[in-house]
Design a protein around this motif. Sequence first.
Motif: not given
Length: 300
Positions: A94-109
Amino acid sequence: MIEARRLHILRAVADHRTVTAAAAALYLTPSAVSQQLTALEQETGHRLVERSAKGVRLTPAGEILLSHTNAVLAQLERAEAELAAYSSGEAGTVTVAAFATGIALVVAPAVATLARTAPGTRIRVRDAEGDASLPMVLDRQVDVAVAVEYRGAPPADDPRLTHVPLYAEPFDAVVPVHHRLADADQVPLAELAKDPWIGPYPGNPCHDVVVLACESAGFQPRMEHSSDDFRAVVALASADAGVALVPRSALRGMDLGGVVVRPVDGVAPTRRVFAAVRRGAEGHPLIRPVLDALTEAAGG
């Protein structure tokens, strides 16, 4: 019979408004897109697009077909999801596109959670601003977008997409440490009307939030410096180059030694973050756990 892939091309042309842009989004040549549009017109017996020097627009017949296209493609997404569930499709990418802060806040967790709860699902992450990730979903370049509401964004009831709210966060005022309002408990935006401003480029959803907040306070911000990197924005404010509004989560872990961060007086400007997938794909056995993990990471 109308071929579904040609409907997808029609929607891409309607979204991008030129054959060249639609072709680039679909990784096709412009001539291939034109050929498929011609074939679709032959299948339907109607002229569907009109070309001009400014681009391509749909004819009334094209608009009618497009209104059905969104429903047809959503139903096909649902069919794929049900077939995948039937075959227990619990392994895949599954490929997820997100802005940098969104990656840190919700995507990485969420990635960490899925490594435990869905080890057969491989997550690929692509850094993309909120205004870029939604077209990437529609063009099937990615499966999930983590995006921000902005002027001109597809609305929550867009028939092409399913939205999943994640979180909302305020913007705080960032001023140089020796600024006249540095000692204030809260910063009235109207008091910053004559200051030079630092902020994201036009097109970035956060730019819209800043400009709308300033307009609501009765002025147009004078943008002297532009950067989509909030670390650069804060660094410029530290150098006494201007003032800024920055999302609260983007300030975490930054060196704030040269600035003062204060809440905005009154109703704070807010960015609302959501996940989006192509309508019908939300039930896919690979995508559903990703949406659930994103929601959990956001505190939902």
